[in-house]
Design a protein around this motif. Structure first.
Motif, PDB file in Angstrom:
ATOM      1  N   VAL A  47      22.484 -64.293  -3.280  1.00 39.09           N
ATOM      2  CA  VAL A  47      23.260 -65.414  -3.831  1.00 39.09           C
ATOM      3  C   VAL A  47      24.011 -64.981  -5.083  1.00 39.09           C
ATOM      4  CG1 VAL A  47      23.131 -67.747  -4.777  1.00 39.09           C
ATOM      5  CG2 VAL A  47      21.649 -67.088  -2.861  1.00 39.09           C
ATOM      6  N   ARG A  48      23.292 -64.317  -6.022  1.00 40.01           N
ATOM      7  CA  ARG A  48      23.888 -63.957  -7.312  1.00 40.01           C
ATOM      8  C   ARG A  48      24.407 -62.524  -7.384  1.00 40.01           C
ATOM      9  NH1 ARG A  48      19.045 -65.390 -11.189  1.00 40.01           N
ATOM     10  NH2 ARG A  48      17.917 -64.486  -9.408  1.00 40.01           N
ATOM     11  N   GLY A  49      24.134 -61.721  -6.344  1.00 39.91           N
ATOM     12  CA  GLY A  49      24.575 -60.338  -6.363  1.00 39.91           C
ATOM     13  C   GLY A  49      23.573 -59.450  -7.101  1.00 39.91           C
ATOM     14  N   VAL A  50      24.045 -58.371  -7.694  1.00 37.87           N
ATOM     15  CA  VAL A  50      23.169 -57.438  -8.413  1.00 37.87           C
ATOM     16  C   VAL A  50      22.786 -58.053  -9.753  1.00 37.87           C
ATOM     17  CG1 VAL A  50      22.964 -55.128  -9.413  1.00 37.87           C
ATOM     18  CG2 VAL A  50      24.234 -55.454  -7.277  1.00 37.87           C
ATOM     19  N   LEU A  51      21.487 -58.128 -10.000  1.00 37.68           N
ATOM     20  CA  LEU A  51      21.027 -58.701 -11.266  1.00 37.68           C
ATOM     21  C   LEU A  51      21.223 -57.706 -12.414  1.00 37.68           C
ATOM     22  CD1 LEU A  51      17.709 -60.447 -10.099  1.00 37.68           C
ATOM     23  CD2 LEU A  51      20.059 -61.327 -10.115  1.00 37.68           C
ATOM     24  N   ASP A  52      21.538 -58.253 -13.594  1.00 40.10           N
ATOM     25  CA  ASP A  52      21.813 -57.402 -14.752  1.00 40.10           C
ATOM     26  C   ASP A  52      20.561 -56.736 -15.315  1.00 40.10           C
ATOM     27  OD1 ASP A  52      24.459 -58.081 -14.561  1.00 40.10           O
ATOM     28  OD2 ASP A  52      24.282 -59.801 -15.937  1.00 40.10           O
ATOM     29  N   LYS A  53      19.407 -57.333 -15.116  1.00 38.89           N
ATOM     30  CA  LYS A  53      18.177 -56.802 -15.687  1.00 38.89           C
ATOM     31  C   LYS A  53      17.431 -55.989 -14.645  1.00 38.89           C
ATOM     32  CE  LYS A  53      13.996 -58.169 -18.181  1.00 38.89           C
ATOM     33  NZ  LYS A  53      13.173 -59.316 -18.676  1.00 38.89           N
ATOM     34  N   THR A  54      16.964 -54.819 -15.061  1.00 36.33           N
ATOM     35  CA  THR A  54      16.185 -53.970 -14.169  1.00 36.33           C
ATOM     36  C   THR A  54      14.697 -54.272 -14.312  1.00 36.33           C
ATOM     37  OG1 THR A  54      16.075 -52.226 -15.848  1.00 36.33           O
ATOM     38  CG2 THR A  54      17.897 -52.133 -14.281  1.00 36.33           C
ATOM     39  N   PRO A 109      22.273 -51.126 -13.012  1.00 32.57           N
ATOM     40  CA  PRO A 109      22.999 -52.068 -12.136  1.00 32.57           C
ATOM     41  C   PRO A 109      24.448 -51.639 -11.896  1.00 32.57           C
ATOM     42  CG  PRO A 109      21.665 -53.269 -13.712  1.00 32.57           C
ATOM     43  CD  PRO A 109      21.620 -51.847 -14.134  1.00 32.57           C
ATOM     44  N   GLU A 110      25.103 -51.156 -12.941  1.00 34.54           N
ATOM     45  CA  GLU A 110      26.491 -50.701 -12.779  1.00 34.54           C
ATOM     46  C   GLU A 110      26.556 -49.445 -11.901  1.00 34.54           C
ATOM     47  OE1 GLU A 110      30.242 -49.215 -15.581  1.00 34.54           O
ATOM     48  OE2 GLU A 110      28.461 -50.139 -16.499  1.00 34.54           O
ATOM     49  N   ILE A 111      25.592 -48.544 -12.076  1.00 29.97           N
ATOM     50  CA  ILE A 111      25.558 -47.343 -11.243  1.00 29.97           C
ATOM     51  C   ILE A 111      25.383 -47.720  -9.777  1.00 29.97           C
ATOM     52  CG2 ILE A 111      24.198 -45.279 -10.700  1.00 29.97           C
ATOM     53  CD1 ILE A 111      23.616 -44.980 -13.661  1.00 29.97           C
ATOM     54  N   TYR A 112      24.518 -48.689  -9.504  1.00 29.84           N
ATOM     55  CA  TYR A 112      24.321 -49.117  -8.115  1.00 29.84           C
ATOM     56  C   TYR A 112      25.596 -49.732  -7.534  1.00 29.84           C
ATOM     57  CZ  TYR A 112      22.710 -51.777  -4.113  1.00 29.84           C
ATOM     58  OH  TYR A 112      22.585 -52.313  -2.856  1.00 29.84           O
ATOM     59  N   GLN A 113      26.293 -50.522  -8.341  1.00 29.29           N
ATOM     60  CA  GLN A 113      27.515 -51.160  -7.852  1.00 29.29           C
ATOM     61  C   GLN A 113      28.621 -50.133  -7.593  1.00 29.29           C
ATOM     62  OE1 GLN A 113      28.130 -53.977 -11.058  1.00 29.29           O
ATOM     63  NE2 GLN A 113      27.360 -55.681  -9.815  1.00 29.29           N
TER      64      GLN A 113
END
Length: 280
Positions: A47-54, A109-113
Motif C-alpha cells: 500500500v505505502r511502498g518501501v518504508l523509510d525505516k529499516t 531504502p533508497e538503495i533498494y529502490q
C-alpha cells in the motif's frame, strides 16, 4: 448409538481445533521474520511502498501478504576485479583491484529502490573499471611502478567519491596485481640487456685506461731506475754492474743446487761418462 455420535462429534471438534491451530501457526509464522547479526531489513508495503525505516537485528512482525522484508548484509565484503587499461604512452596494462565495501545503513531504502538487492555487483565493477582507466591514462607505463603509492592513492580517492554517489562506503582500496603487455615486456628486457652491455663496455674502457696508466707508471719507474743505474755507473765505474752480476749468478747457482734434476759435469773434454766396456 449415542456413544458413536459422541465419538464422531469429539473427533470432529478435535479436527477443527487442529486445523485452527495449524492455520494460526501458519499465520503467526508468516507474520514473523528474523534479522541476523550484521544485517538490516527493508520493508516493502503493497500500500505505502518501501518504508523509510529499516528493521534492526532481532525478530519482528509484519502483515502477511501485505508486507515483505528484504534482508541486506551491512558488513564489509571483499570485491576483486581486473581491468585492461591504456597508459599515457599508449601501453596496455592489466591491473587487479581489491576493495572492501558496505552499504550506508540509513540509505538502504533508497538503495533498494534504485539498485535492488545485488547493488554491489551492479555498481562496483563498472565504476572500478571507469576509475582505473581514467587514472592509468594519466601516467606513463614506467611511472605505474615508480609512483605506485601515488597511483593507488588517486584510485582510492576517485573510487570512494564515485561509490558515495551510490550510497556505498569503501573501507579499503588496493592494487594487488599489475602486469604489462608482451610488447612492453620485450622492450623492458631489451632495455635491460642494452644497459648491461653499456655497463660492460664501460668496465672494459675503465680497465684499458687503468692498464694504460699502469704501463706508463711502470715505464717511468724503469726509466728512473735506468737513470739511477747510469748515474751510479758513471760515478763508481763498472763495479756496480759486476756486483749485480755476481748476485744474479749466486741466486742462479742456489736455485740449481736445490733442484734434483740438475747434474754438474767437469769442464774437461776427455772425461769418460760412465762407460761400461762389457757392453757392446
Amino acid at each position: 448409538m449415542g456413544s458413536n455420535q459422541a465419538a464422531v462429534s469429539f473427533l470432529t471438534n478435535l479436527a477443527r481445533a487442529a486445523f485452527g491451530l495449524g492455520a494460526a501457526t501458519t499465520v503467526l509464522n508468516a507474520s514473523m521474520y528474523t534479522v541476523d547479526g550484521g544485517q538490516r531489513a527493508v520493508i516493502f508495503d503493497r500500500v505505502r511502498g518501501v518504508l523509510d525505516k529499516t528493521a534492526d537485528e532481532g525478530t519482528h512482525f509484519l502483515i502477511p501478504w501485505l508486507q515483505k522484508p528484504f534482508i541486506y548484509d551491512i558488513r564489509m565484503k571483499p570485491h576483486t576485479f581486473s581491468s585492461v587499461s591504456g597508459t599515457k604512452d599508449l601501453q596496455m596494462v592489466n591491473l587487479t583491484l581489491r576493495l572492501l565495501s558496505r552499504p550506508k545503513v540509513d540509505k538502504l531504502p533508497e538503495i533498494y529502490q534504485r539498485l535492488g538487492i545485488e547493488y554491489d555487483e551492479k555498481v562496483l565493477p563498472s565504476i572500478g573499471n571507469e576509475v582505473l582507466k581514467a587514472v592509468v591514462a594519466q601516467f606513463n607505463a614506467d611511472q605505474l611502478l615508480t609512483e605506485r603509492p601515488q597511483v593507488s592513492a588517486l584510485v582510492r580517492t576517485s573510487l570512494t567519491q564515485r561509490a558515495r554517489d551510490f550510497n556505498i562506503e569503501l573501507a579499503d582500496v588496493a592494487i594487488t596485481h599489475l602486469s604489462y603487455g608482451a610488447e612492453f615486456s620485450r622492450a623492458v628486457e631489451q632495455k635491460q640487456v642494452a644497459q648491461q652491455e653499456a655497463e660492460r663496455s664501460k668496465y672494459v674502457v675503465m680497465k684499458a685506461d687503468q692498464e694504460r696508466r699502469a704501463a706508463i707508471i711502470r715505464a717511468e719507474g724503469e726509466s728512473e731506475a735506468a737513470k739511477l743505474i747510469s748515474e751510479a755507473t758513471a760515478a763508481t765505474g763498472m763495479g756496480l754492474i759486476e756486483l749485480r752480476r755476481i748476485e744474479a749468478s749466486r741466486e742462479i747457482a742456489a736455485t740449481l743446487a736445490r733442484s734434483p734434476n740438475v747434474a754438474y759435469l767437469p769442464g774437461e773434454q776427455n772425461m769418460l761418462l760412465a762407460l761400461n766396456p762389457s757392453r757392446p
